[in-house]
Design an enzyme around this catalytic site. Structure first.
Site, PDB file in Angstrom:
ATOM      1  N   HIS A 155       0.827  -1.195   0.000  1.00  0.00           N
ATOM      2  CA  HIS A 155       0.000   0.000   0.000  1.00  0.00           C
ATOM      3  C   HIS A 155       0.866   1.250   0.000  1.00  0.00           C
ATOM      4  CE1 HIS A 155       0.883  -0.936   4.215  1.00  0.00           C
ATOM      5  NE2 HIS A 155       0.797   0.358   4.460  1.00  0.00           N
ATOM      6  N   CYS A 184       2.120   3.590  11.821  1.00  0.00           N
ATOM      7  CA  CYS A 184       3.063   3.084  10.834  1.00  0.00           C
ATOM      8  C   CYS A 184       3.382   4.208   9.862  1.00  0.00           C
ATOM      9  CB  CYS A 184       2.507   1.861  10.100  1.00  0.00           C
ATOM     10  SG  CYS A 184       1.133   2.222   8.980  1.00  0.00           S
TER      11      CYS A 184
END
Length: 729
Positions: A65, A240
């Site tokens: 992603h 993240c």
């Protein structure tokens, strides 16, 4: 979610055999629908994200992603691989692949939906249904939440009841978000991400709702707790680099593990859509803290003084139950952190699953990163002092006693003496922040003390390294000792600094100081004796290391070796030659990529050509990381080419005898470089060689991508072949 994934974005027979080929196959579907405008640019962004951390998860899931300027709208691509594809998960290959593409400026609503998918991936019934889906339409419907997995129908009422109970607790606390939270399960009991969207947006990001859980009906809400028994309470923060997938998957995993263990877990997700701080009352009532993050925790000082487990975000996904057990153990032993978040970035001690070598590198780089500004300021001031006052400026009297405003010599002496004072902080700062990287703020005092002692006994740079490691180790050992609750408040302020400083001082003065000083003297003598072929070979080796990983561990080893040599007030000529060679080699990769995109732009994507413009400035400023986007997209051609050019530049710089006493600055410190003309020639030669190699190697493979583009019917096999030309680091 309905507009994010359609049957056209699903491939239930993904034949790719590598993660790069899988990303390309799914991305091609996005391009065909007009959701991605530049295939190669988008894949480069996916590669850059993958290089930060593998995206494979336990349970056979891969979630490549990124956020990219080449994405027109938030999009999901799903592929099912019969053979499995290695995405770096500990338990093996992934058979369910989700390619998540978010626009660079995606709004909060879209990001919330994407995060809902991430949470659903922790639901085994959801993933099992995807594995058994017979056609693309069914799989897309499952992901959109329009079709519930058959296995979950039985538990739907239970889930709804539990959610309603949580909503009631919110209502008791006066939460403003109670209506959407309560309505979501009733309106859409299906466990798909669409059903979870409102709940996620409310439960994970609304502090008032969590405050109600913590302060209201906690005794009844915690599974496994007896009536009237206060449950163990944990607050957690997950984050993240991208803030889309791992952030929310870690949150879901921790919450699930908490329910199974009868522990109340409240998570603050610091994702791309922003975050809402946990209510201070929730934090105050917590018995322990879990940080599962790969980017710095924002406002970390809120959690000071509590038992804390600090790990990477993937540990929060894969080892949630273990982390909860670990924080409970720390609470039972009375272990607590001292505290505050660092004012400037500092590398964490790392995930407990990391090897000792990785942790050691992070600790050392923490100290070096804080030391380098002192080296830069001191070195440049000393160099300017020599340039203005001449080479006898080091013998000038103190400017406190003799300073004439109209004399250049006085100004040169002033700059030189300020630089010398700045250099006096190098070793203490190095040692202090190595200890800080290991043990947080309690490590600062013994680290600085140990570094100052290293200077006193002439142990120099090596002494600072050892003192910092010893200080951090001593503090960590003291923190493991179980202490009475009443003493916790004075531990970080009085007890730890006192005991740790005494121990470090004893070790440095009496035990290890003399051997380190002898080793430091031996290294200095070796550097002073480098001449001829040995010096040239060393320059070539350091050039190779600087260009191998472009700011990574090997690059940092070479750079640290060079700065160690000049981290004294009067560095040797050999040490200054080494510093010059290292900086010259580090400038080659970004400058070469900038030149290559200029002379052969058709070999690069539009994104790479734009990056090439920035690389001119980055390379000229000695920022090797300017070449990372090019290396991430095509490492097999870019990195070897850069290493050849860097090695040649390092060898030439040593041959020409160029010297440098500043550890940074690029072309902006050329006037202070010894033999600057030949120094620039060495850089130019390396840049030209690297550029030529990159152009030749990229030109050799140009025909294959063109053939692929000419064949619109190319299938997954073609995508797999083309992936060889866009290798992800």
């Amino acid at each position: 979610m309905s507009d994010m994934i359609t049957a056209d974005l699903v491939d239930l027979d993904l034949s790719a055999d590598t993660k790069e080929a899988a990303a390309r196959a799914l991305a091609e579907r996005m391009v065909s629908l007009g959701r991605v405008t530049d295939l190669e640019g988008f894949l480069a962004d996916v590669a850059a994200r993958e290089a930060q951390m593998p995206t494979g998860l336990d349970g056979g899931i891969g979630i490549p992603h990124c956020r990219s300027t080449h994405v027109t709208e938030p999009t999901l691509g799903f592929g099912r691989s019969p053979a499995g594809i290695d995405f770096g998960a500990p338990d093996g290959p992934a058979d369910l692949i989700f390619l998540i593409a978010a626009p660079a400026g995606a709004d909060d609503a879209h990001l919330t939906i994407l995060s809902s998918l991430a949470r659903q991936l922790m639901n085994t019934e959801f993933t099992d249904a995807l594995r058994s889906a017979e056609d693309a339409r069914t799989a897309a419907a499952l992901i959109r939440g329009e079709e519930a997995p058959a296995a979950t129908a039985e538990g739907a009422g239970e889930d709804t009841a539990a959610a309603s109970g949580a909503a009631s607790a919110d209502a008791a606390a006066g939460s403003t978000a109670q209506s959407p939270a309560a309505a979501a399960p009733a309106a859409a009991p299906a466990p798909g991400p669409a059903a979870a969207e409102t709940a996620d947006a409310t439960a994970s990001a609304t502090a008032s709702a969590t405050a109600g859980t913590a302060t209201g009906a906690t005794e009844g809400a915690a599974g496994g707790s007896g009536a009237g028994e206060r449950p163990f309470r944990v607050v957690a923060v997950t984050s993240c680099p991208t803030g889309i997938a791992h952030t929310y998957m870690a949150a879901e995993s921790l919450e699930n593990a908490g329910r199974e263990a009868g522990v109340e877990v409240v998570v603050e997700t610091q994702g791309s859509a922003g975050f809402t701080r946990l209510d201070p009352a929730v934090i105050a009532a917590a018995d322990g803290v879990i940080f599962a993050h790969d980017v710095p925790v924002r406002d970390k000082d809120r959690f000071a003084g509590k038992p804390t487990v600090d790990v990477g975000v993937k540990a929060g996904i894969n080892r949630a139950a273990e982390l909860i057990g670990e924080v409970r153990g720390k609470a039972e032993r009375g272990e607590a952190t001292s505290g505050a978040a660092p004012a400037t970035p500092v590398e964490r001690a790392g995930d407990s699953t990391e090897g000792y070598g990785t942790k050691l590198r992070k600790w050392l780089m923490s100290g070096v990163s804080y030391m380098v500004p002192f080296v830069a300021a001191g070195g440049l001031l000393i160099a300017l002092g020599f340039a203005i006052g001449g080479y006898t400026v080091n013998k000038a009297p103190s400017v406190m006693d003799h300073f004439l405003w109209t004399q250049a010599d006085s100004w040169g002496a002033l700059l030189y003496q300020i630089g010398v004072v700045s250099f006096g902080f190098l070793v203490p700062v190095l040692a202090g922040y190595i200890a800080y990287g290991m043990a947080d703020r309690p490590g600062l005092v013994p680290g600085f003390v140990g570094g100052a002692i290293a200077l006193t006994i002439n142990a120099g740079f090596l002494g600072g390294l050892v003192a910092g490691l010893v200080a951090g180790g001593v503090v960590l050992a003291i923190q493991r000792v179980r202490i009475p609750t009443a003493m916790r408040g004075i531990m970080p302020v009085v007890v730890i600094p006192l005991i740790s400083s005494a121990i470090v001082g004893f070790l440095m003065f009496v035990v290890i100081g003399k051997p380190i000083a002898t080793a430091q003297k031996g290294m200095t003598d070796w550097l002073n004796g480098l001449t001829g072929t040995n010096a040239i070979l060393l320059g070539a080796l350091l050039g190779l290391m600087m260009c191998f990983d472009l700011g990574g561990p090997v690059n940092k080893v070479a750079y640290t070796f060079a700065t160690a040599g000049i981290a004294v007030a009067s560095p040797s000529d050999s040490a200054m030659k080494i510093m010059a060679a290292v900086m010259a080699a580090g400038m080659v990769p970004p400058l070469a990529m900038a030149l290559a995109t200029t002379v052969r732009g058709r070999l690069f994507t539009q994104t790479e050509r734009e990056n090439g413009k920035a690389a001119w400035v980055l390379g000229a400023s000695f920022i090797s990381e300017g070449a990372i986007p090019f290396a991430a997209a095509d490492p097999l051609r870019v990195i070897p080419s850069a290493m050849v050019g860097g090695a040649l530049t390092g060898a030439l710089s040593m041959t020409f005898g160029a010297t440098l006493r500043a550890p940074h600055g690029g072309i902006f410190v050329v006037p202070l470089i010894g033999n600057p003309f030949f120094y620039l020639i060495a850089i130019a030669v390396g840049v030209c060689v690297t550029t030529a190699l990159v152009v030749v190697l990229k030109g050799m493979r140009k025909q294959a991508p063109e053939a692929t583009a000419a064949d619109p019917a190319a299938g997954p096999a073609t995508a797999a072949r083309d992936a060889k030309h866009t290798v992800v680091a």
